[in-house]
Design a protein around this motif. Structure first.
Motif, PDB file in Angstrom:
ATOM      1  N   LEU A   1     -39.317  18.749 -37.636  1.00 52.58           N
ATOM      2  CA  LEU A   1     -39.811  20.122 -37.733  1.00 52.58           C
ATOM      3  C   LEU A   1     -40.118  20.609 -36.320  1.00 52.58           C
ATOM      4  O   LEU A   1     -40.959  20.039 -35.628  1.00 52.58           O
ATOM      5  CB  LEU A   1     -41.063  20.192 -38.605  1.00 52.58           C
ATOM      6  CG  LEU A   1     -41.762  21.561 -38.694  1.00 52.58           C
ATOM      7  CD1 LEU A   1     -40.826  22.621 -39.282  1.00 52.58           C
ATOM      8  CD2 LEU A   1     -43.045  21.464 -39.529  1.00 52.58           C
TER       9      LEU A   1
ATOM     10  N   TYR B   1     -35.587  21.334 -39.112  1.00 49.69           N
ATOM     11  CA  TYR B   1     -36.181  22.566 -39.616  1.00 49.69           C
ATOM     12  C   TYR B   1     -36.891  23.258 -38.455  1.00 49.69           C
ATOM     13  O   TYR B   1     -37.261  22.620 -37.475  1.00 49.69           O
ATOM     14  CB  TYR B   1     -37.218  22.269 -40.709  1.00 49.69           C
ATOM     15  CG  TYR B   1     -36.697  21.473 -41.881  1.00 49.69           C
ATOM     16  CD1 TYR B   1     -36.126  22.101 -42.982  1.00 49.69           C
ATOM     17  CD2 TYR B   1     -36.784  20.082 -41.885  1.00 49.69           C
ATOM     18  CE1 TYR B   1     -35.652  21.369 -44.071  1.00 49.69           C
ATOM     19  CE2 TYR B   1     -36.314  19.339 -42.967  1.00 49.69           C
ATOM     20  CZ  TYR B   1     -35.753  19.983 -44.051  1.00 49.69           C
ATOM     21  OH  TYR B   1     -35.285  19.254 -45.112  1.00 49.69           O
TER      22      TYR B   1
ATOM     23  N   THR C   1     -40.019  26.399 -37.580  1.00 54.67           N
ATOM     24  CA  THR C   1     -41.057  27.259 -38.122  1.00 54.67           C
ATOM     25  C   THR C   1     -41.050  28.585 -37.384  1.00 54.67           C
ATOM     26  O   THR C   1     -40.718  28.630 -36.186  1.00 54.67           O
ATOM     27  CB  THR C   1     -42.441  26.592 -38.016  1.00 54.67           C
ATOM     28  OG1 THR C   1     -43.431  27.444 -38.590  1.00 54.67           O
ATOM     29  CG2 THR C   1     -42.814  26.294 -36.566  1.00 54.67           C
TER      30      THR C   1
ATOM     31  N   ASP D   1     -37.745  35.864 -42.996  1.00 51.87           N
ATOM     32  CA  ASP D   1     -37.050  35.670 -44.269  1.00 51.87           C
ATOM     33  C   ASP D   1     -36.291  36.935 -44.671  1.00 51.87           C
ATOM     34  O   ASP D   1     -35.166  36.868 -45.189  1.00 51.87           O
ATOM     35  CB  ASP D   1     -38.028  35.245 -45.368  1.00 51.87           C
ATOM     36  CG  ASP D   1     -39.236  36.164 -45.484  1.00 51.87           C
ATOM     37  OD1 ASP D   1     -39.455  36.999 -44.572  1.00 51.87           O
ATOM     38  OD2 ASP D   1     -39.969  36.056 -46.479  1.00 51.87           O
TER      39      ASP D   1
ATOM     40  N   SER E   1     -36.887  32.431 -32.498  1.00 52.11           N
ATOM     41  CA  SER E   1     -37.052  32.455 -33.953  1.00 52.11           C
ATOM     42  C   SER E   1     -36.377  33.680 -34.570  1.00 52.11           C
ATOM     43  O   SER E   1     -35.710  33.583 -35.603  1.00 52.11           O
ATOM     44  CB  SER E   1     -38.543  32.446 -34.312  1.00 52.11           C
ATOM     45  OG  SER E   1     -39.155  31.257 -33.880  1.00 52.11           O
TER      46      SER E   1
ATOM     47  N   VAL F   1     -47.157  26.201 -38.588  1.00 53.19           N
ATOM     48  CA  VAL F   1     -46.616  24.840 -38.681  1.00 53.19           C
ATOM     49  C   VAL F   1     -47.113  24.164 -39.949  1.00 53.19           C
ATOM     50  O   VAL F   1     -46.339  23.521 -40.678  1.00 53.19           O
ATOM     51  CB  VAL F   1     -47.003  24.015 -37.440  1.00 53.19           C
ATOM     52  CG1 VAL F   1     -46.573  22.560 -37.607  1.00 53.19           C
ATOM     53  CG2 VAL F   1     -46.373  24.612 -36.183  1.00 53.19           C
TER      54      VAL F   1
ATOM     55  N   ARG G   1     -48.029  25.581 -42.713  1.00 54.52           N
ATOM     56  CA  ARG G   1     -47.385  26.184 -43.883  1.00 54.52           C
ATOM     57  C   ARG G   1     -45.990  25.587 -44.079  1.00 54.52           C
ATOM     58  O   ARG G   1     -45.580  25.292 -45.196  1.00 54.52           O
ATOM     59  CB  ARG G   1     -47.296  27.693 -43.710  1.00 54.52           C
ATOM     60  CG  ARG G   1     -46.722  28.398 -44.925  1.00 54.52           C
ATOM     61  CD  ARG G   1     -46.585  29.897 -44.702  1.00 54.52           C
ATOM     62  NE  ARG G   1     -46.083  30.535 -45.912  1.00 54.52           N
ATOM     63  CZ  ARG G   1     -44.809  30.571 -46.287  1.00 54.52           C
ATOM     64  NH1 ARG G   1     -43.895  29.974 -45.537  1.00 54.52           N
ATOM     65  NH2 ARG G   1     -44.442  31.177 -47.401  1.00 54.52           N
ATOM     66  N   SER G   2     -45.264  25.420 -42.974  1.00 51.18           N
ATOM     67  CA  SER G   2     -43.937  24.807 -43.070  1.00 51.18           C
ATOM     68  C   SER G   2     -44.044  23.365 -43.562  1.00 51.18           C
ATOM     69  O   SER G   2     -43.229  22.914 -44.377  1.00 51.18           O
ATOM     70  CB  SER G   2     -43.246  24.844 -41.702  1.00 51.18           C
ATOM     71  OG  SER G   2     -43.029  26.168 -41.274  1.00 51.18           O
TER      72      SER G   2
ATOM     73  N   ALA H   1     -44.497  23.286 -47.261  1.00 51.62           N
ATOM     74  CA  ALA H   1     -43.239  23.528 -47.974  1.00 51.62           C
ATOM     75  C   ALA H   1     -42.375  22.272 -47.984  1.00 51.62           C
ATOM     76  O   ALA H   1     -41.782  21.913 -49.008  1.00 51.62           O
ATOM     77  CB  ALA H   1     -42.488  24.688 -47.329  1.00 51.62           C
ATOM     78  N   LEU H   2     -42.315  21.572 -46.848  1.00 49.96           N
ATOM     79  CA  LEU H   2     -41.515  20.352 -46.778  1.00 49.96           C
ATOM     80  C   LEU H   2     -42.099  19.232 -47.618  1.00 49.96           C
ATOM     81  O   LEU H   2     -41.374  18.357 -48.095  1.00 49.96           O
ATOM     82  CB  LEU H   2     -41.393  19.893 -45.326  1.00 49.96           C
ATOM     83  CG  LEU H   2     -40.548  20.783 -44.412  1.00 49.96           C
ATOM     84  CD1 LEU H   2     -40.589  20.281 -42.984  1.00 49.96           C
ATOM     85  CD2 LEU H   2     -39.118  20.846 -44.902  1.00 49.96           C
TER      86      LEU H   2
ATOM     87  N   LEU I   1     -41.646  30.806 -50.400  1.00 48.26           N
ATOM     88  CA  LEU I   1     -41.120  30.056 -49.273  1.00 48.26           C
ATOM     89  C   LEU I   1     -40.312  30.941 -48.341  1.00 48.26           C
ATOM     90  O   LEU I   1     -39.825  31.969 -48.737  1.00 48.26           O
ATOM     91  CB  LEU I   1     -40.234  28.905 -49.791  1.00 48.26           C
ATOM     92  CG  LEU I   1     -40.955  27.909 -50.694  1.00 48.26           C
ATOM     93  CD1 LEU I   1     -39.970  26.863 -51.172  1.00 48.26           C
ATOM     94  CD2 LEU I   1     -42.119  27.245 -49.972  1.00 48.26           C
TER      95      LEU I   1
END
Length: 265
Positions: free
Chosen positions: A87, A112, A114, A122, A190, A250, A252-253, A256-257, A265
């Motif tokens: 990540l 991945y 972030t 998104d 990003s 970070v 939050r990511s 999700a993982l 998500l």
């Protein structure tokens, strides 16, 4: 893979301390802090054992980078080749096309990233599926002291240090800017990763001695619509080049993982 992600955290700085403490306090269901990797001795105050990178790859299934672009360049492929997921917080490293291609081609680990200090990524990814955007602009405004770089000449440094109002420090594409400001402009990378084109994102870096907040304004338009995201964050008091919100992005990511359900998500 086990149901609990065993996390190795790279970096015990402004981002790493928040992320590591939250993991150690079991604030992220499905993830546990297994070790910390840092090139400085951490002593007895760290909430997990300090390990070398090679040792971490023996006992972790997820490495979280919170220490800068150099870590991604030096260790990214080795992490993924070991079967460990990665990540990335320092997304600026992914503006290197060769590195990005190598990371995507390396496995069985997965990479991945972030979004860090900016939102709306998104939605930009969704819009990209409709067709290319005609224009994408990012303006980042920070305190002058956080933008000083070793490559700057005396004229530019003087301009930064004597500014009484907002001054443009540099403009370019999302391919160019993160290389010049490796600790301050990961947001540019990003946005470009979300849009899918490093050269399509035009970036302005502005120094403002009156900037109480770090500000990122993203403006995008195309045949399917127009979009604007304006965020203003308090800088981290220990490292003003980083916004206070970044470690929480970070986390939050990580959540999700780790497979937390019931979240957007």
């Amino acid at each position: 893979m086990s149901t609990v992600r065993k996390v190795g955290l790279v970096g015990w700085g402004a981002i790493g301390r928040v992320v590591g403490t939250a993991l150690a306090e079991q604030q992220v269901p499905g993830a546990e802090l297994t070790c910390i990797i840092d090139n400085r001795p951490l002593g007895d105050t760290a909430p997990a054992p300090q390990r070398t990178f090679d040792e971490a790859l023996e006992c972790c299934d997820l490495i979280v980078e919170a220490a800068g672009q150099g870590v991604v360049r030096e260790w990214g492929e080795r992490v993924l080749a070991s079967g460990t997921d990665l990540l990335v917080a320092s997304t600026g490293a992914l503006t290197d096309d060769d590195l990005s291609k190598r990371l995507l081609a390396t496995g069985p680990g997965r990479v991945y990233f972030t979004g860090g200090a900016v939102g709306g990524l998104d939605l930009l990814q969704a819009v990209r599926s409709l067709g290319p955007l005609d224009e994408v602009r990012l303006t980042t405004t920070k305190l002058p002291s956080t933008l000083e770089q070793p490559w700057m000449d005396e004229e530019l440094l003087s301009k930064l240090r004597t500014a009484t109002g907002p001054v443009e420090v540099m403009s370019g594409t999302a391919r160019d800017i993160p290389v010049k400001f490796p600790k301050s402009t990961n947001v540019a990378a990003s946005v470009a990763l979300a849009v899918g084109d490093l050269d399509a994102v035009r970036v302005r870096v502005v120094a403002d001695p009156g900037a109480r907040h770090t500000r990122h304004v993203v403006e995008a338009s195309g045949a399917h619509g127009a979009y604007r995201f304006d965020v203003a964050h308090l800088p981290d008091p220990g490292n003003p080049a980083t916004s206070q919100v970044v470690p929480y992005a970070v986390l939050r990511s990580l959540a999700a993982l780790a497979g937390r359900t019931g979240q957007i998500l």
